[in-house]
Design an enzyme around this catalytic site. Structure first.
Site, PDB file in Angstrom:
ATOM      1  N   ARG A  24       0.869  -1.372   0.108  1.00 54.69           N
ATOM      2  CA  ARG A  24      -0.092   0.094   0.114  1.00 54.69           C
ATOM      3  C   ARG A  24       0.867   1.139  -0.084  1.00 54.69           C
ATOM      4  NH1 ARG A  24      -3.033   3.241   4.059  1.00 54.69           N
ATOM      5  NH2 ARG A  24      -5.213   3.764   2.966  1.00 54.69           N
ATOM      6  N   ILE A  61      -6.786   7.825  -0.530  1.00 53.36           N
ATOM      7  CA  ILE A  61      -6.949   6.654  -0.789  1.00 53.36           C
ATOM      8  C   ILE A  61      -7.839   6.151   0.598  1.00 53.36           C
ATOM      9  CG2 ILE A  61      -4.614   6.417   0.466  1.00 53.36           C
ATOM     10  CD1 ILE A  61      -3.929   3.826  -0.833  1.00 53.36           C
ATOM     11  N   SER A  62      -8.730   5.308   0.065  1.00 50.97           N
ATOM     12  CA  SER A  62      -9.709   4.913   1.265  1.00 50.97           C
ATOM     13  C   SER A  62      -8.920   4.283   2.434  1.00 50.97           C
ATOM     14  CB  SER A  62     -10.821   4.038   0.791  1.00 50.97           C
ATOM     15  OG  SER A  62     -11.524   4.436  -0.302  1.00 50.97           O
ATOM     16  N   GLN A  63      -9.551   4.002   3.572  1.00 48.13           N
ATOM     17  CA  GLN A  63      -9.050   3.618   4.555  1.00 48.13           C
ATOM     18  C   GLN A  63      -8.842   1.972   4.269  1.00 48.13           C
ATOM     19  OE1 GLN A  63     -11.455   4.693   8.255  1.00 48.13           O
ATOM     20  NE2 GLN A  63     -10.656   2.933   9.466  1.00 48.13           N
TER      21      GLN A  63
END
Ligand code: SAH
Length: 213
Positions: A37, A63-65
């Site tokens: 990530r 960027i999503s959790q």
């Protein structure tokens, strides 16, 4: 573009955090354990990559959790070979999770800057979506429909009708619905005209905006 033992160790701990928060799908957990990530974020932000938080990327987007990515993917019920449409490519991290599980992925992004960046970046990690599209996700992707699943990764003020129409029977639309706070909502298509609706609590996303930019 390095992935070190330190990063791998941090990822393992992130996976444990997600398990504690209730994620059980092993395909999803394995994908998160595998995907670097930190490489989806600008290099200065490596320390933030493996905490369970959303983070800024280009063009004022996030960027999503990790928990959100895991939960949405789990709700989508993705299998190897599932044909999936993603709305909101962003950094491509969610795209990578779907590809790692073996889905055939079509993904739409409305911000040209992000679209171009992610289109170049994903193949560098060996991730090959079927198609990345620069366009407006509100209209879906009629030319490739129907889909086994559609996942919306931005907060939708309402449920776009074309997305429901582009589901296979048995297919699922996973979409956060609401303005400042969104309710994670899953629609399952039960027949040509029938849909089941289930709700899975509150989340916060950047808004799903009309048109491309
Ligand atoms: N899946 C992404 C999440 C990015 S945030 C990730 O894991 O990084 C949501 C993204 O949705 C943003 O990149 C935003 O530009 C995009 N977006 C917002 N409205 C859209 C629309 N109508 N069509 C396509 N993409 C949209």
């Amino acid at each position: 573009m390095k992935d070190t033992f330190t990063h791998q160790g941090m990822r393992k701990r992130l996976v444990e955090v997600l398990q504690k928060k209730g994620i059980t799908n092993t395909d999803v957990l394995n994908a998160i354990n595998k995907i670097p990530r930190h490489l989806f974020m600008d290099s200065g932000f490596i320390d933030h990559a493996y905490v369970d938080k959303a983070f800024p990327i280009a063009a004022d987007q996030t960027i999503s959790q990790p928990y959100t990515v895991a939960r949405q993917t789990e709700l989508l019920n993705v299998k190897r070979g599932s044909k999936i449409l993603e709305i909101g490519t962003g950094s491509g991290y969610q795209t990578a999770v779907l590809l790692e599980i073996g889905a055939l992925v079509y993904s739409i992004e409305r911000q040209n800057e992000l679209f171009k960046k992610t289109k170049l970046f994903l193949p560098k990690l060996g991730y090959r979506p079927k198609r990345l599209i620069f366009g407006d996700g509100y209209i879906g992707l009629e030319s490739e429909a129907p889909f086994d699943g559609i996942i919306v990764t931005a907060g939708a003020p309402y449920v776009p009708k074309p997305l429901l129409a582009q589901l296979k029977i048995g297919g699922k639309l996973v979409i956060p619905v609401g303005d400042s706070v969104q309710i994670m909502t899953v629609f399952t298509r039960t027949s040509k005209v029938g849909f089941d609706k289930e709700e899975f609590g509150e989340f916060r996303f950047v808004p799903l905006l009309e048109d491309k930019n």
